[in-house]
Design a protein around this motif. Structure first.
Motif, short mmCIF file in Angstrom:
data_model
loop_
_atom_site.label_atom_id
_atom_site.label_comp_id
_atom_site.label_asym_id
_atom_site.label_seq_id
_atom_site.Cartn_x
_atom_site.Cartn_y
_atom_site.Cartn_z
N VAL A 115 8.62 -1.92 -4.47
CA VAL A 115 8.18 -0.95 -3.35
C VAL A 115 6.85 -0.20 -3.75
N ALA A 116 6.76 0.25 -5.01
CA ALA A 116 5.50 1.23 -5.31
C ALA A 116 4.24 0.05 -6.00
N LYS A 117 3.42 0.81 -5.85
CA LYS A 117 2.01 -0.13 -6.34
C LYS A 117 2.07 -0.21 -7.95
N VAL A 118 1.87 0.95 -8.41
CA VAL A 118 1.87 0.86 -10.03
C VAL A 118 3.15 1.78 -10.71
N GLY A 177 4.54 -5.49 -7.05
CA GLY A 177 4.13 -4.15 -7.84
C GLY A 177 3.87 -4.48 -9.28
N ASP A 178 3.38 -3.38 -9.99
CA ASP A 178 2.78 -3.50 -11.33
C ASP A 178 3.59 -2.50 -12.22
N VAL A 179 4.25 -3.14 -13.34
CA VAL A 179 4.80 -2.28 -14.21
C VAL A 179 3.98 -2.22 -15.61
N ARG A 180 3.85 -1.19 -16.04
CA ARG A 180 3.07 -0.73 -17.41
C ARG A 180 3.74 -0.05 -18.48
N VAL A 181 4.22 -0.73 -19.47
CA VAL A 181 5.14 -0.31 -20.46
C VAL A 181 4.18 0.63 -21.23
N TYR A 234 -3.18 11.37 -13.89
CA TYR A 234 -3.38 12.47 -13.59
C TYR A 234 -3.90 12.79 -12.14
N ASP A 235 -4.70 11.51 -11.75
CA ASP A 235 -5.28 11.89 -10.43
C ASP A 235 -4.44 11.24 -9.30
N ASN A 236 -3.54 10.28 -9.64
CA ASN A 236 -2.76 9.35 -8.58
C ASN A 236 -1.23 9.63 -8.55
N THR A 237 -0.54 10.21 -9.55
CA THR A 237 0.74 10.14 -9.54
C THR A 237 1.43 11.22 -8.56
N SER A 238 2.22 10.40 -7.71
CA SER A 238 2.93 11.29 -6.60
C SER A 238 4.43 11.36 -6.91
N PHE A 239 4.95 10.53 -7.80
CA PHE A 239 6.29 10.76 -8.01
C PHE A 239 6.68 10.42 -9.47
N ILE A 240 7.58 11.29 -10.12
CA ILE A 240 7.75 11.01 -11.61
C ILE A 240 9.40 10.84 -11.39
N ALA A 258 3.08 3.72 -4.00
CA ALA A 258 2.81 4.94 -4.86
C ALA A 258 2.48 4.71 -6.22
N THR A 259 1.75 5.73 -6.85
CA THR A 259 1.73 5.64 -8.17
C THR A 259 3.08 6.40 -8.94
N VAL A 260 3.68 5.75 -9.76
CA VAL A 260 4.81 6.63 -10.31
C VAL A 260 5.18 6.42 -11.90
N LEU A 261 5.58 7.32 -12.48
CA LEU A 261 5.69 7.69 -13.87
C LEU A 261 7.43 7.97 -14.03
#
Length: 369
Positions: free
Chosen positions: A178-181, A211-215, A244-250, A159-162
């Protein structure tokens, strides 16, 4: 400096005060002149009985007679310095080369005894900060959220997570296993730099998981994401589109302690969810802190009460753009991190669905006449 000085406005997380057998060695001073530490957070191996540790198939953690997490360890020879009744956040000294070598030797010895743990997080943090810097500490709400993630890996996989108000970034690092980004966001150059260092400290773990973490910087009191390339931790246009296109979890962990910030959080959450291209689930952990106030002459939880009012307003919001469903989740999922899971720790789930997605699909069967 031999000991932390507590002022009237100083706040100390119970996580740092109660960590068992922890040596609080200072590594450096941050830009604010605050002492910075690195602590280890050991994560238990997966419970047997299913790939997804959460849900009905999970195995309950083993607790002792006091209700604390009981961890089976190999016998170790006790040292005189380990026999202490109270753990205090004492700064021994700033690490020197010799101390670092001794620490590495101790780490290697501890690693041999850590067969009961899946992996170890290394998190840089401060202790005993003013209220405005509490994000630089680790709080139980972040550990509860991390436990939830570790108990439901299938749900977040790929998933893409914010994360909003990430603080030290502990939950983001766990999510990235576990998440992708994962977009790890907060405000303040000093705090964001700490987040980035924590990502680097756990680089080997993240590379193994993929996984990829972007600060990135995300201010709840601002309407737009900063895309100025000259500003550190700013967003690229591609990243804004990805959000805006891919986030499925916040997710957000224990960030509601000030009414103005809580209002800003829910405004940001509403704005983001109303502009997402797909439904999104938000997980909010919070600790219900009881305080005696002279105004009420009784015990109250004003910050928690305001949080609940904001949840209620969010669920009742009607503007034709997005609908919100709020529910409180049980916190009976397995405990994989060592902390006191008190009854005041809560986890809330907010499901946001853009209203245009609720419309009848054009290829659906027509209703009978």
């Amino acid at each position: 400096m031999d000991q932390i000085t507590f002022h009237y406005d100083t706040v100390l997380s119970d996580v740092h005060l109660l960590l068992p057998n922890t040596r609080h060695l200072m590594t450096h001073l941050n830009r604010m002149g605050q002492p910075v530490f690195v602590s280890k957070f050991k994560i238990l191996r997966d419970a047997e009985g299913g790939e997804d540790g959460g849900g009905e198939g999970g195995v309950d953690p083993v607790l002792d007679e006091d209700g604390d997490l009981e961890v089976t360890r190999r016998p170790r020879t006790s040292r005189p310095e380990d026999r202490r009744d109270k753990v205090c956040p004492i700064i021994i000294s700033q690490c020197t080369t010799v101390q670092e070598e001794e620490e590495e030797e101790d780490d290697s010895k501890e690693d041999e005894d850590d067969e009961d743990f899946k992996y170890i997080l290394r998190i840089e943090h401060t202790m005993a900060t003013p209220l405005e810097d509490v994000g630089k500490q680790v709080w139980r709400g972040a550990l509860l959220l991390a436990d939830f993630i570790l108990s439901h890996p299938i749900m977040f996989r790929g998933a893409t997570v914010l994360e909003l108000g990430a603080g030290t970034g502990l939950a983001s690092v766990v999510m990235a296993t576990v998440a992708k980004v994962v977009y790890c966001t907060d405000v303040g150059e000093d705090l964001l730099s700490m987040c980035q260092r924590n990502v680097t400290l756990n680089k080997d773990l993240l590379e193994l998981a993929g996984g990829d973490v972007r600060v990135r910087q995300l201010d709840w009191l601002q309407h737009d994401l900063c895309t100025d390339a000259d500003v550190e931790f700013s967003w690229t246009e591609e990243e804004v589109a990805c959000i805006y296109d891919n986030t499925s979890f916040i997710m957000a962990a224990d960030v509601c302690y000030d009414d103005d910030l809580t209002d800003g959080l829910f405004r940001t959450l509403y704005h983001l969810c109303s502009n997402l291209a797909q439904p999104c689930i938000t997980y909010l952990s919070i600790e219900k802190r009881l305080n005696f106030t002279l105004r009420h002459m009784d015990v109250s939880c004003e910050a928690y009460d305001h949080f609940c009012r904001c949840l209620s307003r969010l669920q009742d919001a009607v503007d034709g753009r997005c609908s919100f469903q709020v529910e409180q989740l049980a916190t009976t999922f397995p405990q994989r991190l060592q902390y006191e899971r008190i009854e005041q720790l809560e986890l809330w789930k907010v499901t946001a669905t853009p209203l245009h997605l609720k419309q009848t699909p054009p290829d659906s069967d027509p209703a009978p006449s």
